[in-house]
Design a protein around this motif. Structure first.
Motif, PDB file in Angstrom:
ATOM      1  N   SER A  10       0.714  -1.050   0.035  1.00  0.00           N
ATOM      2  CA  SER A  10      -0.078   0.163   0.071  1.00  0.00           C
ATOM      3  C   SER A  10       0.940   1.373  -0.019  1.00  0.00           C
ATOM      4  N   ARG A  11       0.338   2.352  -0.060  1.00  0.00           N
ATOM      5  CA  ARG A  11       0.737   3.882   0.265  1.00  0.00           C
ATOM      6  C   ARG A  11       1.627   3.741   1.179  1.00  0.00           C
ATOM      7  N   ARG A  14       5.531   4.369   1.225  1.00  0.00           N
ATOM      8  CA  ARG A  14       6.056   5.725   1.003  1.00  0.00           C
ATOM      9  C   ARG A  14       6.466   6.315   2.090  1.00  0.00           C
ATOM     10  N   SER A  66      -1.613  10.368   2.339  1.00  0.00           N
ATOM     11  CA  SER A  66      -0.216  10.299   2.229  1.00  0.00           C
ATOM     12  C   SER A  66       0.401  11.748   2.036  1.00  0.00           C
ATOM     13  N   PHE A 178       4.668   6.108  -5.985  1.00  0.00           N
ATOM     14  CA  PHE A 178       3.637   5.042  -5.800  1.00  0.00           C
ATOM     15  C   PHE A 178       2.785   4.870  -7.271  1.00  0.00           C
ATOM     16  N   GLU A 181       5.220   3.329  -9.623  1.00  0.00           N
ATOM     17  CA  GLU A 181       5.236   1.902  -9.432  1.00  0.00           C
ATOM     18  C   GLU A 181       4.130   1.137  -9.896  1.00  0.00           C
ATOM     19  N   TYR A 219       6.492  -6.106  -0.789  1.00  0.00           N
ATOM     20  CA  TYR A 219       6.080  -5.031  -1.572  1.00  0.00           C
ATOM     21  C   TYR A 219       5.737  -5.323  -2.964  1.00  0.00           C
TER      22      TYR A 219
END
Length: 222
Positions: A10-11, A14, A66, A178, A181, A219
């Motif tokens: 998930s985010r 980061r 985020s 994110f 990716e 991840y």
């Protein structure tokens, strides 16, 4: 001590990366997605009413989203690091990409994910052909062209610089990681856009990025 409520894949990855770049002490509380629905567990609602990740706790403060977490950590704990000076052109670019990542780049990638699941997931036999045809048409006529437009824009933005805010790595690059990716995993980002591919290689080589992966666990974006 900063506590990161970390959901796998998930985010929140980061956030771990930013904390590693800032060399701040933190703890990780892990949450796992439902393997069937891929949704976050209900336990996250005890931290924040929406039950989403990332969320951090820092003393009496609970911060979600985020971009808000990045701004909070940079403002409160950054000490001038990973953000260009206020009032500079680089700071304007930094602010733009900090918000562009979720506000503009991610929506078409999320639509692509939804369409892929409709097209490839289990459906009642009597609606399957129609639903899959609609999903394919939405992807080809709208979703993928939108993704391609964003990727072309981002490729051009790195024509004169290695990082999104300017010549120096910043938290905006962490925020942008994110969607890029995700685009590499399911949005068509490949060697046809060499600057974005090189950007991903640069961030993946950073020691803080690798330490965050070790802390956060496996991840993978699908």
């Amino acid at each position: 001590m900063i506590l990161v409520h970390h959901l796998n894949n998930s985010r929140s990855q980061r956030v771990l990366w930013l904390l590693e770049e800032l060399a701040l002490p933190y703890e990780v509380k892990r949450y796992e997605r439902d393997p069937r629905t891929m949704l976050a567990p209900a336990a996250l609602r005890q931290v924040h009413p929406l039950g989403k990740s990332p969320v951090i706790s820092d003393g009496d403060a609970t911060v979600a989203e985020s971009g808000a977490i990045v701004e909070y950590l940079i403002d409160r704990h950054g000490g001038g690091r990973l953000a260009p000076p206020p009032g500079t052109p680089e700071r304007l670019r930094y602010t733009y990409f900090l918000h562009y990542a979720e506000g503009s780049a991610m929506p078409p990638l999320l639509l692509k994910l939804v369409c892929d699941r409709i097209e490839n997931g289990p459906l009642p036999f009597f609606v399957k052909p129609v639903a899959r045809a609609i999903a394919r048409r939405a992807k080809s006529s709208f979703v993928q062209p939108q993704i391609d437009q964003h990727l072309d824009f981002l490729e051009s933005e790195l024509a004169r610089r290695d990082w999104f805010a300017g010549d120096a790595f910043s938290a905006a690059d962490i925020q942008m990681s994110f969607p890029l990716e995700a685009a590499a995993a399911r949005g068509g980002l490949d060697a046809r856009r060499p600057r974005l591919t090189a950007f991903l290689a640069r961030i993946h080589a950073r020691p803080a990025y690798r330490r965050a992966i070790e802390r956060g666990g496996e991840y993978a974006l699908r």
